[in-house]
Design a protein around this motif. Structure first.
Motif, PDB file in Angstrom:
ATOM      1  N   ILE A 127      56.612  56.524  54.893  1.00  0.00           N
ATOM      2  CA  ILE A 127      57.928  55.872  54.412  1.00  0.00           C
ATOM      3  C   ILE A 127      58.182  54.827  54.966  1.00  0.00           C
ATOM      4  O   ILE A 127      58.337  53.692  54.332  1.00  0.00           O
ATOM      5  N   GLU A 128      58.334  54.651  56.507  1.00  0.00           N
ATOM      6  CA  GLU A 128      59.009  53.745  57.221  1.00  0.00           C
ATOM      7  C   GLU A 128      58.023  52.407  57.088  1.00  0.00           C
ATOM      8  O   GLU A 128      58.662  51.159  57.276  1.00  0.00           O
ATOM      9  N   ARG A 129      56.839  52.462  56.910  1.00  0.00           N
ATOM     10  CA  ARG A 129      55.797  51.310  56.717  1.00  0.00           C
ATOM     11  C   ARG A 129      56.097  50.713  55.274  1.00  0.00           C
ATOM     12  O   ARG A 129      55.469  49.536  54.991  1.00  0.00           O
ATOM     13  N   GLY A 130      56.676  51.396  54.410  1.00  0.00           N
ATOM     14  CA  GLY A 130      56.736  51.072  53.132  1.00  0.00           C
ATOM     15  C   GLY A 130      55.646  51.337  52.429  1.00  0.00           C
ATOM     16  O   GLY A 130      55.527  50.703  51.197  1.00  0.00           O
ATOM     17  N   ASP A 131      54.772  52.191  52.804  1.00  0.00           N
ATOM     18  CA  ASP A 131      53.593  52.569  52.002  1.00  0.00           C
ATOM     19  C   ASP A 131      53.724  53.417  50.713  1.00  0.00           C
ATOM     20  O   ASP A 131      52.846  53.448  50.037  1.00  0.00           O
ATOM     21  N   TRP A 132      54.616  54.026  50.694  1.00  0.00           N
ATOM     22  CA  TRP A 132      55.119  54.747  49.460  1.00  0.00           C
ATOM     23  C   TRP A 132      55.103  54.082  48.268  1.00  0.00           C
ATOM     24  O   TRP A 132      54.798  54.486  46.944  1.00  0.00           O
ATOM     25  N   GLN A 133      55.417  52.883  48.395  1.00  0.00           N
ATOM     26  CA  GLN A 133      55.476  52.065  47.220  1.00  0.00           C
ATOM     27  C   GLN A 133      54.062  51.940  46.570  1.00  0.00           C
ATOM     28  O   GLN A 133      54.084  51.447  45.422  1.00  0.00           O
ATOM     29  N   ASN A 134      53.174  51.824  47.247  1.00  0.00           N
ATOM     30  CA  ASN A 134      51.801  51.804  46.944  1.00  0.00           C
ATOM     31  C   ASN A 134      50.971  53.040  46.517  1.00  0.00           C
ATOM     32  O   ASN A 134      49.841  52.632  46.142  1.00  0.00           O
ATOM     33  N   GLY A 135      51.615  54.276  46.643  1.00  0.00           N
ATOM     34  CA  GLY A 135      51.029  55.481  46.292  1.00  0.00           C
ATOM     35  C   GLY A 135      51.551  56.323  46.997  1.00  0.00           C
ATOM     36  O   GLY A 135      52.380  56.396  47.776  1.00  0.00           O
ATOM     37  N   SER A 136      51.017  57.665  46.638  1.00  0.00           N
ATOM     38  CA  SER A 136      51.403  58.945  47.449  1.00  0.00           C
ATOM     39  C   SER A 136      50.840  59.242  48.618  1.00  0.00           C
ATOM     40  O   SER A 136      49.730  58.824  48.994  1.00  0.00           O
ATOM     41  N   TYR A 137      51.377  59.908  49.656  1.00  0.00           N
ATOM     42  CA  TYR A 137      50.947  60.193  50.841  1.00  0.00           C
ATOM     43  C   TYR A 137      49.452  61.468  50.607  1.00  0.00           C
ATOM     44  O   TYR A 137      49.776  62.371  49.555  1.00  0.00           O
ATOM     45  N   PRO A 138      48.497  61.387  51.190  1.00  0.00           N
ATOM     46  CA  PRO A 138      47.519  62.100  50.801  1.00  0.00           C
ATOM     47  C   PRO A 138      47.810  63.752  51.104  1.00  0.00           C
ATOM     48  O   PRO A 138      48.482  63.795  52.036  1.00  0.00           O
ATOM     49  N   PRO A 139      47.288  64.714  50.281  1.00  0.00           N
ATOM     50  CA  PRO A 139      47.429  66.026  50.574  1.00  0.00           C
ATOM     51  C   PRO A 139      46.844  66.242  51.904  1.00  0.00           C
ATOM     52  O   PRO A 139      45.888  66.138  52.358  1.00  0.00           O
TER      53      PRO A 139
END
Ligand code: 8YV
Length: 305
Positions: free
Chosen positions: A118-130
């Motif tokens: 979240i802090e890296r801003g990666d959530w904007q580009n997709g979901s966190y892997p299971p």
């Protein structure tokens, strides 16, 4: 009033409280002049109190440990001089077991890494892997004393299949004894290290055990850094031969190898197993009560010897 020698990692609040009625001196103040006046050593679970120190202090009568582990104390040397040793068992069991479960969940569910995502801003580009499911998995506990049992009780709430390896078999409902550590590791998804430190458990968790745990296995250590061969663990992590690690203790504290940093499958904490305000206050009180009992010539509350 006694002259008390303070070893490392003892909280200042405890030192302050003891200083009202005693003279507390730091290890750095120890000199040939004051060595013979010291009656008590105030140590922590991580302190090294060896035979040389014990035998230098000719008036030493008590070693009071702020912690349950006393693997750094030369018990034989103390025994030979009829010196008492106390520790702080039971009151920290719940906290250490809680942290063990927290590390297990954190590694398996990648909680720290998911926050960084979240802090890296990666959530904007997709979901966190299971990540990895814990409920219902196989838990192997290494060392089945107070803390190992407390971990087992908690893991039952996660419907885990629980086995343990220990020097001796003991009766406990819903858990299976494994006479072999390698077999336990082979049959575990999570291996939880809760054994006491010391010579007997030194590098108990070695390459063979880690390989038996396997590439999906998770190792958790809330015991002592010395129980795991840290080099073998690092190599297993680097080569993806184990799935992850949650470590509260390290071989060379206060240093945690940098190779453990910034990995999605490794969670490290700075030896905080017993570090809640309530428990640290209870530990300090028990140390004070043991010292008061010793000074009053009363039986010690929690003697090791
Ligand atoms: C430390 C511990 O004593 O109880 C033990 O054996 O390792 C800890 O509780 C505590 O961190 C003080 O250093």
């Amino acid at each position: 009033m006694s002259v008390i020698l303070r070893a490392n990692k003892v909280p200042q609040t405890l030192v302050d409280a003891l200083s009202t009625e005693n003279e507390v001196i730091g290890l750095e103040m120890l000199s040939p002049e004051n060595a013979h006046e010291i009656e008590i050593i105030l140590a922590s679970g991580e302190s090294i109190v060896d035979d040389v120190l014990i035998n230098t202090l000719t008036s030493l009568r008590l070693i009071a440990v702020f912690g349950v582990g006393y693997d750094g104390i030369d018990i034989r040397a103390a025994q030979q001089r009829d010196i008492s040793v106390t520790n702080t068992p039971d009151i920290l069991t719940d906290d250490v077991a809680d942290l063990a479960i927290g590390l297990m969940l954190s590694v398996a569910r990648r909680i720290n890494d998911a926050q960084r995502f979240i802090e890296r801003g990666d959530w904007q580009n997709g979901s966190y892997p299971p990540a990895v499911k814990i409920s219902g998995k196989r838990l192997g506990i290494v060392g089945f004393g107070r803390i190992g049992r407390a971990v087992a009780r908690r893991a039952q709430g996660f419907s885990m299949q629980i086995s343990y390896y220990s020097r001796s078999q003991s009766a406990a409902e819903g858990v299976t004894y494994s006479p072999s550590l390698v077999t336990l590791a082979e049959n575990s998804d999570v291996l939880m290290v809760c054994a006491s430190g010391g010579k007997e458990s030194h590098h108990l968790i070695n390459k063979e055990v880690l390989d038996a745990l396997g590439p999906d296995g998770i190792i958790i250590n809330v015991a002592r850094g010395s129980v795991i061969d840290e080099g073998a663990l690092l190599e297993a992590i680097n080569t993806h031969r184990i799935g992850g690690a949650g470590l509260d203790v390290f071989a060379d504290e206060p240093h945690a190898p940098q190779a453990f940093y910034h990995r999605d499958n490794v969670v490290i904490t700075p030896h905080i197993g017993s570090a809640t305000q309530a428990t640290r206050a209870a530990m300090a009180k028990l140390v004070m009560d043991n010292i008061a009992a010793f000074q009053a010539g009363q039986p010690l509350l929690t003697p090791v010897i």
